[in-house]
Design a protein around this motif. Structure first.
Motif, PDB file in Angstrom:
ATOM      1  N   PRO A  31      40.405  43.276  31.764  1.00  0.00           N
ATOM      2  CA  PRO A  31      40.322  42.953  33.194  1.00  0.00           C
ATOM      3  C   PRO A  31      41.656  42.468  33.762  1.00  0.00           C
ATOM      4  CG  PRO A  31      38.521  41.937  31.989  1.00  0.00           C
ATOM      5  CD  PRO A  31      39.482  42.473  30.972  1.00  0.00           C
ATOM      6  N   HIS A  32      41.885  42.802  35.018  1.00  0.00           N
ATOM      7  CA  HIS A  32      43.054  42.325  35.757  1.00  0.00           C
ATOM      8  C   HIS A  32      42.720  41.068  36.560  1.00  0.00           C
ATOM      9  CE1 HIS A  32      43.720  46.718  35.394  1.00  0.00           C
ATOM     10  NE2 HIS A  32      44.988  46.385  35.301  1.00  0.00           N
ATOM     11  N   LEU A  33      41.442  40.943  36.952  1.00  0.00           N
ATOM     12  CA  LEU A  33      41.014  39.906  37.882  1.00  0.00           C
ATOM     13  C   LEU A  33      39.694  39.317  37.398  1.00  0.00           C
ATOM     14  CD1 LEU A  33      42.017  38.996  40.831  1.00  0.00           C
ATOM     15  CD2 LEU A  33      40.074  40.316  41.657  1.00  0.00           C
ATOM     16  N   LEU A  34      39.599  37.986  37.420  1.00  0.00           N
ATOM     17  CA  LEU A  34      38.346  37.306  37.081  1.00  0.00           C
ATOM     18  C   LEU A  34      37.750  36.676  38.330  1.00  0.00           C
ATOM     19  CD1 LEU A  34      39.083  35.466  33.708  1.00  0.00           C
ATOM     20  CD2 LEU A  34      37.984  37.685  34.074  1.00  0.00           C
ATOM     21  N   VAL A  35      36.458  36.834  38.469  1.00  0.00           N
ATOM     22  CA  VAL A  35      35.668  36.247  39.549  1.00  0.00           C
ATOM     23  C   VAL A  35      34.579  35.451  38.857  1.00  0.00           C
ATOM     24  CG1 VAL A  35      34.208  36.747  41.537  1.00  0.00           C
ATOM     25  CG2 VAL A  35      36.151  38.244  41.016  1.00  0.00           C
ATOM     26  N   HIS A  36      34.348  34.227  39.272  1.00  0.00           N
ATOM     27  CA  HIS A  36      33.411  33.375  38.548  1.00  0.00           C
ATOM     28  C   HIS A  36      31.960  33.563  38.967  1.00  0.00           C
ATOM     29  CE1 HIS A  36      36.594  31.296  36.415  1.00  0.00           C
ATOM     30  NE2 HIS A  36      37.283  31.455  37.531  1.00  0.00           N
ATOM     31  N   GLU A  37      31.705  33.669  40.244  1.00  0.00           N
ATOM     32  CA  GLU A  37      30.348  33.787  40.774  1.00  0.00           C
ATOM     33  C   GLU A  37      30.267  34.985  41.715  1.00  0.00           C
ATOM     34  OE1 GLU A  37      27.892  31.692  39.915  1.00  0.00           O
ATOM     35  OE2 GLU A  37      29.155  30.306  38.781  1.00  0.00           O
ATOM     36  N   HIS A  38      29.095  35.574  41.851  1.00  0.00           N
ATOM     37  CA  HIS A  38      28.927  36.709  42.762  1.00  0.00           C
ATOM     38  C   HIS A  38      29.189  36.340  44.213  1.00  0.00           C
ATOM     39  CE1 HIS A  38      27.651  39.896  40.066  1.00  0.00           C
ATOM     40  NE2 HIS A  38      27.013  38.969  39.376  1.00  0.00           N
ATOM     41  N   ASP A  39      29.012  35.071  44.579  1.00  0.00           N
ATOM     42  CA  ASP A  39      29.254  34.642  45.951  1.00  0.00           C
ATOM     43  C   ASP A  39      30.720  34.309  46.229  1.00  0.00           C
ATOM     44  OD1 ASP A  39      26.596  34.972  46.656  1.00  0.00           O
ATOM     45  OD2 ASP A  39      26.069  32.894  46.221  1.00  0.00           O
ATOM     46  N   ASP A  40      31.566  34.308  45.198  1.00  0.00           N
ATOM     47  CA  ASP A  40      32.998  34.057  45.411  1.00  0.00           C
ATOM     48  C   ASP A  40      33.586  35.178  46.264  1.00  0.00           C
ATOM     49  OD1 ASP A  40      32.688  31.882  43.738  1.00  0.00           O
ATOM     50  OD2 ASP A  40      33.929  32.689  42.124  1.00  0.00           O
ATOM     51  N   ASN A  41      34.577  34.831  47.080  1.00  0.00           N
ATOM     52  CA  ASN A  41      35.240  35.863  47.877  1.00  0.00           C
ATOM     53  C   ASN A  41      36.723  35.993  47.550  1.00  0.00           C
ATOM     54  OD1 ASN A  41      36.208  33.607  49.310  1.00  0.00           O
ATOM     55  ND2 ASN A  41      34.742  33.886  50.983  1.00  0.00           N
ATOM     56  N   VAL A  42      37.158  35.287  46.496  1.00  0.00           N
ATOM     57  CA  VAL A  42      38.488  35.477  45.922  1.00  0.00           C
ATOM     58  C   VAL A  42      38.350  35.531  44.406  1.00  0.00           C
ATOM     59  CG1 VAL A  42      39.712  34.322  47.814  1.00  0.00           C
ATOM     60  CG2 VAL A  42      39.044  33.001  45.804  1.00  0.00           C
ATOM     61  N   GLY A  43      39.276  36.224  43.772  1.00  0.00           N
ATOM     62  CA  GLY A  43      39.333  36.282  42.316  1.00  0.00           C
ATOM     63  C   GLY A  43      40.722  35.896  41.862  1.00  0.00           C
ATOM     64  N   VAL A 103      46.604  38.891  34.550  1.00  0.00           N
ATOM     65  CA  VAL A 103      47.604  39.693  33.838  1.00  0.00           C
ATOM     66  C   VAL A 103      48.972  39.479  34.476  1.00  0.00           C
ATOM     67  CG1 VAL A 103      45.975  41.477  33.085  1.00  0.00           C
ATOM     68  CG2 VAL A 103      47.162  41.750  35.269  1.00  0.00           C
ATOM     69  N   GLU A 104      50.008  39.599  33.671  1.00  0.00           N
ATOM     70  CA  GLU A 104      51.385  39.526  34.181  1.00  0.00           C
ATOM     71  C   GLU A 104      51.747  40.836  34.861  1.00  0.00           C
ATOM     72  OE1 GLU A 104      53.532  37.071  34.199  1.00  0.00           O
ATOM     73  OE2 GLU A 104      52.777  35.675  32.689  1.00  0.00           O
ATOM     74  N   GLY A 105      52.557  40.743  35.900  1.00  0.00           N
ATOM     75  CA  GLY A 105      53.151  41.925  36.506  1.00  0.00           C
ATOM     76  C   GLY A 105      52.211  42.805  37.313  1.00  0.00           C
ATOM     77  N   LEU A 106      51.177  42.228  37.918  1.00  0.00           N
ATOM     78  CA  LEU A 106      50.265  43.022  38.749  1.00  0.00           C
ATOM     79  C   LEU A 106      51.010  43.519  39.985  1.00  0.00           C
ATOM     80  CD1 LEU A 106      47.243  43.918  39.101  1.00  0.00           C
ATOM     81  CD2 LEU A 106      47.079  42.014  40.705  1.00  0.00           C
ATOM     82  N   THR A 107      50.976  44.813  40.222  1.00  0.00           N
ATOM     83  CA  THR A 107      51.708  45.395  41.342  1.00  0.00           C
ATOM     84  C   THR A 107      50.760  46.021  42.361  1.00  0.00           C
ATOM     85  OG1 THR A 107      51.991  47.468  40.130  1.00  0.00           O
ATOM     86  CG2 THR A 107      53.770  45.859  39.966  1.00  0.00           C
ATOM     87  N   ALA A 108      51.250  46.096  43.587  1.00  0.00           N
ATOM     88  CA  ALA A 108      50.497  46.725  44.677  1.00  0.00           C
ATOM     89  C   ALA A 108      50.098  48.135  44.254  1.00  0.00           C
ATOM     90  CB  ALA A 108      51.340  46.770  45.937  1.00  0.00           C
ATOM     91  N   GLY A 109      48.868  48.499  44.602  1.00  0.00           N
ATOM     92  CA  GLY A 109      48.355  49.830  44.285  1.00  0.00           C
ATOM     93  C   GLY A 109      47.630  49.921  42.956  1.00  0.00           C
ATOM     94  N   THR A 110      47.671  48.862  42.146  1.00  0.00           N
ATOM     95  CA  THR A 110      46.975  48.873  40.861  1.00  0.00           C
ATOM     96  C   THR A 110      45.470  48.940  41.074  1.00  0.00           C
ATOM     97  OG1 THR A 110      48.711  47.563  39.781  1.00  0.00           O
ATOM     98  CG2 THR A 110      46.548  47.574  38.720  1.00  0.00           C
ATOM     99  N   ASP A 111      44.810  49.849  40.375  1.00  0.00           N
ATOM    100  CA  ASP A 111      43.347  49.936  40.353  1.00  0.00           C
ATOM    101  C   ASP A 111      42.870  48.901  39.346  1.00  0.00           C
ATOM    102  OD1 ASP A 111      40.661  50.802  40.522  1.00  0.00           O
ATOM    103  OD2 ASP A 111      40.986  52.229  38.883  1.00  0.00           O
ATOM    104  N   MET A 112      42.439  47.751  39.850  1.00  0.00           N
ATOM    105  CA  MET A 112      42.096  46.621  38.982  1.00  0.00           C
ATOM    106  C   MET A 112      40.661  46.696  38.477  1.00  0.00           C
ATOM    107  SD  MET A 112      43.673  43.405  41.089  1.00  0.00           S
ATOM    108  CE  MET A 112      42.711  43.768  42.560  1.00  0.00           C
ATOM    109  N   LEU A 113      40.478  46.373  37.210  1.00  0.00           N
ATOM    110  CA  LEU A 113      39.157  46.100  36.672  1.00  0.00           C
ATOM    111  C   LEU A 113      38.904  44.619  36.926  1.00  0.00           C
ATOM    112  CD1 LEU A 113      36.608  46.821  35.080  1.00  0.00           C
ATOM    113  CD2 LEU A 113      37.861  46.212  33.002  1.00  0.00           C
ATOM    114  N   CYS A 114      37.816  44.312  37.620  1.00  0.00           N
ATOM    115  CA  CYS A 114      37.468  42.939  37.978  1.00  0.00           C
ATOM    116  C   CYS A 114      36.182  42.571  37.243  1.00  0.00           C
ATOM    117  CB  CYS A 114      37.261  42.821  39.483  1.00  0.00           C
ATOM    118  SG  CYS A 114      38.620  43.503  40.449  1.00  0.00           S
ATOM    119  N   CYS A 115      36.155  41.382  36.655  1.00  0.00           N
ATOM    120  CA  CYS A 115      34.988  40.938  35.884  1.00  0.00           C
ATOM    121  C   CYS A 115      34.415  39.663  36.494  1.00  0.00           C
ATOM    122  CB  CYS A 115      35.406  40.681  34.442  1.00  0.00           C
ATOM    123  SG  CYS A 115      34.051  40.131  33.389  1.00  0.00           S
ATOM    124  N   VAL A 116      33.105  39.662  36.724  1.00  0.00           N
ATOM    125  CA  VAL A 116      32.391  38.470  37.187  1.00  0.00           C
ATOM    126  C   VAL A 116      31.928  37.736  35.933  1.00  0.00           C
ATOM    127  CG1 VAL A 116      30.489  37.573  38.559  1.00  0.00           C
ATOM    128  CG2 VAL A 116      31.639  39.696  39.264  1.00  0.00           C
TER     129      VAL A 116
END
Length: 96
Positions: free
Chosen positions: A5-17, A21-34
């Motif tokens: 995963p590139h992004l972690l989200v703690h709860e389904h109601d969160d609106n930020v994650g 990972v180091e070096g995340l760049t614009a345009g990256t197709d991120m895998l996000c995990c709740v």
């Protein structure tokens, strides 16, 4: 080999994650995990974002509230587009 995963989200109601990972760049197709239930979704990074910083999971308008860990973590002070960086330039604590 499983994808990390590139992004972690703690709860389904969160609106930020949080970028994990180091070096995340614009345009990256991120895998996000709740982390609440290990469900996943995809989101495109709209900016280069450092590890440990937040990314918007939805469009925000000035005055909206940022939610992380299921808690109010601050007031949005400038419009933010889904996938963009959320930090001190556009989100301020309500504590002071």
């Amino acid at each position: 080999m499983s994808e990390i995963p590139h992004l972690l989200v703690h709860e389904h109601d969160d609106n930020v994650g949080v970028v994990v990972v180091e070096g995340l760049t614009a345009g990256t197709d991120m895998l996000c995990c709740v982390t609440h239930d290990n469900s996943t979704f995809r989101l495109t990074a709209g900016a280069d974002v450092p590890i440990g910083h937040k990314i918007a999971l939805k469009d925000f308008k000035e005055g909206d509230t940022a939610i992380k860990y299921g808690e109010d973590i601050g007031k949005i002070v400038a419009d933010i587009v889904k996938g963009d960086h959320v930090h001190t330039h556009n989100c301020k604590t309500k504590r002071w």
